[in-house]
Scaffold this motif. Structure first.
Motif, PDB file in Angstrom:
ATOM      1  N   MET A   7      -3.398  -6.594 -15.331  1.00 54.57           N
ATOM      2  CA  MET A   7      -4.446  -6.251 -16.295  1.00 54.57           C
ATOM      3  C   MET A   7      -4.597  -7.355 -17.349  1.00 54.57           C
ATOM      4  O   MET A   7      -5.713  -7.672 -17.779  1.00 54.57           O
ATOM      5  N   VAL A   8      -3.471  -7.956 -17.741  1.00 58.96           N
ATOM      6  CA  VAL A   8      -3.540  -9.094 -18.673  1.00 58.96           C
ATOM      7  C   VAL A   8      -4.295 -10.250 -18.026  1.00 58.96           C
ATOM      8  O   VAL A   8      -5.146 -10.895 -18.666  1.00 58.96           O
ATOM      9  N   ASP A   9      -3.993 -10.514 -16.763  1.00 58.50           N
ATOM     10  CA  ASP A   9      -4.673 -11.601 -16.052  1.00 58.50           C
ATOM     11  C   ASP A   9      -6.178 -11.329 -15.937  1.00 58.50           C
ATOM     12  O   ASP A   9      -6.997 -12.253 -16.077  1.00 58.50           O
ATOM     13  N   LEU A  10      -6.546 -10.100 -15.651  1.00 51.65           N
ATOM     14  CA  LEU A  10      -7.967  -9.758 -15.538  1.00 51.65           C
ATOM     15  C   LEU A  10      -8.680  -9.902 -16.878  1.00 51.65           C
ATOM     16  O   LEU A  10      -9.836 -10.347 -16.937  1.00 51.65           O
ATOM     17  N   ALA A  11      -7.986  -9.549 -17.953  1.00 54.49           N
ATOM     18  CA  ALA A  11      -8.584  -9.712 -19.289  1.00 54.49           C
ATOM     19  C   ALA A  11      -8.816 -11.183 -19.593  1.00 54.49           C
ATOM     20  O   ALA A  11      -9.862 -11.571 -20.136  1.00 54.49           O
ATOM     21  N   GLN A  12      -7.843 -12.035 -19.230  1.00 50.49           N
ATOM     22  CA  GLN A  12      -8.007 -13.481 -19.422  1.00 50.49           C
ATOM     23  C   GLN A  12      -9.123 -14.016 -18.523  1.00 50.49           C
ATOM     24  O   GLN A  12      -9.892 -14.897 -18.923  1.00 50.49           O
ATOM     25  N   GLU A  13      -9.228 -13.448 -17.339  1.00 47.48           N
ATOM     26  CA  GLU A  13     -10.280 -13.875 -16.417  1.00 47.48           C
ATOM     27  C   GLU A  13     -11.661 -13.569 -16.997  1.00 47.48           C
ATOM     28  O   GLU A  13     -12.600 -14.365 -16.830  1.00 47.48           O
ATOM     29  N   GLN A  14     -11.800 -12.463 -17.679  1.00 47.61           N
ATOM     30  CA  GLN A  14     -13.068 -12.133 -18.326  1.00 47.61           C
ATOM     31  C   GLN A  14     -13.448 -13.209 -19.349  1.00 47.61           C
ATOM     32  O   GLN A  14     -14.616 -13.571 -19.476  1.00 47.61           O
ATOM     33  N   VAL A  15     -12.450 -13.719 -20.050  1.00 47.31           N
ATOM     34  CA  VAL A  15     -12.696 -14.784 -21.030  1.00 47.31           C
ATOM     35  C   VAL A  15     -13.169 -16.050 -20.323  1.00 47.31           C
ATOM     36  O   VAL A  15     -14.141 -16.694 -20.748  1.00 47.31           O
ATOM     37  N   TYR A  16     -12.470 -16.416 -19.229  1.00 47.59           N
ATOM     38  CA  TYR A  16     -12.857 -17.611 -18.478  1.00 47.59           C
ATOM     39  C   TYR A  16     -14.302 -17.503 -17.977  1.00 47.59           C
ATOM     40  O   TYR A  16     -15.084 -18.452 -18.060  1.00 47.59           O
ATOM     41  N   TRP A  17     -14.649 -16.340 -17.445  1.00 47.26           N
ATOM     42  CA  TRP A  17     -16.000 -16.141 -16.911  1.00 47.26           C
ATOM     43  C   TRP A  17     -17.040 -16.243 -18.022  1.00 47.26           C
ATOM     44  O   TRP A  17     -18.087 -16.867 -17.847  1.00 47.26           O
ATOM     45  N   HIS A  18     -16.742 -15.625 -19.145  1.00 46.87           N
ATOM     46  CA  HIS A  18     -17.704 -15.601 -20.250  1.00 46.87           C
ATOM     47  C   HIS A  18     -18.042 -17.013 -20.723  1.00 46.87           C
ATOM     48  O   HIS A  18     -19.197 -17.298 -21.079  1.00 46.87           O
TER      49      HIS A  18
END
Length: 509
Positions: free
Chosen positions: A486-497
């Motif tokens: 879940m931490v990785d997915l949250a960071q992934e959202q930042v990368y995508w944004h």
């Protein structure tokens, strides 16, 4: 006659026409064949002298005249290939377009008049396809040494049956050697010797391993060797063999004549005269360096290799599959984990890709190899392994893959984790960068979902996509059961944004 026999009979009567184009440094070749049962029947050949390599300047840029000669030829080929579906045409560009710094300009112009993809293939891939063309058209059994001297490069291959064992592509071609050693057509014994020494120098790092492996038959292919053979034939050597003694005598003859314009040999056309001395000395230098006593000639070459590989009934395995497996073994890839990555990535991509993006099957194939090979760089260092993986895939010899496919694989693994620096994506010709974005997003998500490297299956999830906005639907228990992911997915959202993409997470019971 039973139904199966009738079906097979009908299938045998359905004729399929396939075409291959070899965009060489000196000439472009078009070959069309008819597939009849389990054999190929050549029904059309056309060769046009383009002299593409002659248009390379000191900065390795193609000049406008050379580009125009190439485009004019492709326009003729396009007219001949009207109504051929893309799947039945394969076009390979070799040394000059590998070398040209502005090749992308030529390829973009070509795309406007020639409606088929042009693959710029690496030298070792050119060598493999040449060998395949010779192996299918030459009945010799045992180990073969195949030599092909082109306008910009020379390929040397050791193999047996349809398998290659050693592949080499050397920067020595009749166009480049004519410019370097026989400027303005002047031929001297001193320049012949200098050129021969240069050939020996180019080959010194492979002669030992080739001779140690050995061969039963030496075979030459393509225009340069064919021309030398024709000249020798008209001088009375009707057995068609090329020997060191015969080539040495021919070298001495042309030195006495002193200029390309004076090479009025039977069997030598006027357009081949300026390149004859260069091609001859390269061939003689190879035969001396490898101690080849005699060389046969084969009509099979790169274009025939393209034809035979296009028709799957003539292939006993997928070359790219073997290449990928060899790389995975070489770099000790965890293939069980890679298989899980591939299966999940294929499932995700099938949910989000539409035919308007690109053929789904093409995307699946590229993603398959990316999933298998995304961790080849782990053996170098975990830190930045995605960059190590990218470098290895772009610069390794990968039989079966063209240059653009290697760049795409390198791009996929480069961007499968960490920051998305999309401005660093390579410039592509056959594909558009935006067509790769779904593959990048898919591989990134897949790697996160499998980041624990568990052998158990993932809980059910699904994805909806609307262009750059993807919605990942996960079970409610994910939030508690997989805190690290879940931490990785949250960071992934930042990368995508940061690159204008959006990753939305939803949870369901």
């Amino acid at each position: 006659m039973n139904n199966q026999t009738i079906a097979l009979s009908k299938q045998a009567n359905v004729l399929r026409h396939i075409a291959a184009i070899d965009m060489g440094s000196n000439s472009f070749h078009l070959v069309i064949a008819r597939v009849i049962g389990t054999s190929l029947q050549i029904i059309f050949r056309h060769k046009q002298r383009v002299q593409l390599a002659a248009g390379l300047d000191s900065h390795c840029n193609l000049d406008q005249d050379a580009m125009q000669r190439g485009l004019d030829c492709l326009r003729i080929f396009a007219d001949r290939l009207q109504d051929f579906p893309a799947c039945n045409v394969r076009t390979a560009a070799t040394y000059t377009l590998r070398k040209a710094q502005n090749a992308n300009i030529f390829l973009k112009r070509a795309a406007k008049i020639f409606p088929y993809p042009i693959e710029v293939i690496p030298g070792t891939e050119e060598a493999r396809l040449i060998y395949l063309g010779v192996a299918h058209t030459q009945p010799n059994e045992g180990k073969k040494l195949v030599i092909d001297i082109g306008g910009g490069s020379t390929e040397l291959v050791l193999g047996k049956d349809f398998e290659t064992h050693y592949l080499s592509s050397k920067h020595m071609g009749c166009v480049s050697y004519a410019q370097a050693f026989f400027p303005n057509g002047k031929i001297t014994a001193e320049n012949m010797q200098r050129a021969q020494w240069q050939v020996a120098q180019k080959l010194k790092n492979i002669t030992h391993v080739y001779q140690q492996h050995g061969w039963d038959t030496a075979i030459g292919s393509s225009g340069t060797i064919k021309t030398v053979r024709e000249v020798l034939f008209h001088q009375g050597h009707h057995d068609g063999l090329l020997t060191q003694d015969r080539l040495k005598a021919l070298c001495e003859q042309i030195c006495q004549l002193g200029h390309a314009d004076k090479l009025n040999f039977d069997g030598l056309t006027a357009d081949r005269r300026p390149l004859f001395a260069a091609g001859l000395v390269i061939l003689y230098g190879i035969m001396v360096s490898f101690n080849i006593k005699s060389l046969q000639y084969s009509d099979g070459a790169l274009r025939e290799g393209l034809l035979y590989e296009m028709e799957t009934r003539f292939r006993f395995s997928d070359v790219r599959q073997r290449t990928a497996q060899m790389l995975a073994e070489q770099y000790h890839v965890d293939t069980a984990h890679a298989k899980r990555i591939r299966e999940t990535a294929e499932m995700i991509l099938s949910q989000v890709v539409t035919t308007s993006d690109i053929k789904k099957t093409d995307l699946m194939v590229l993603l398959k190899w990316g999933a298998l090979l995304h961790e080849v760089g782990l053996g170098i260092s975990y830190s930045g392994y995605h960059r190590h993986s990218s470098y290895l895939l772009e610069h390794s010899s990968m039989p079966g893959f063209n240059q653009e496919e290697q760049r795409i694989l390198a791009c996929l693994v480069r961007f499968h984790r960490k920051a998305l620096k999309l401005e660093e994506m390579p410039q592509l010709i056959l594909y558009k960068n935006k067509q790769l974005y779904p593959l990048i997003r898919t591989l990134r998500l897949t790697v996160i979902l499998h980041s624990q490297r568990h052998h158990d299956k993932l809980e059910s999830f699904s994805i909806n996509a609307e262009k750059e906005h993807w919605i990942l639907h996960l079970p409610t228990e994910w939030q508690n059961d997989h805190p690290l992911r879940m931490v990785d997915l949250a960071q992934e959202q930042v990368y995508w944004h940061k690159v204008g993409w959006e990753l939305e997470l939803t949870f369901h019971a």
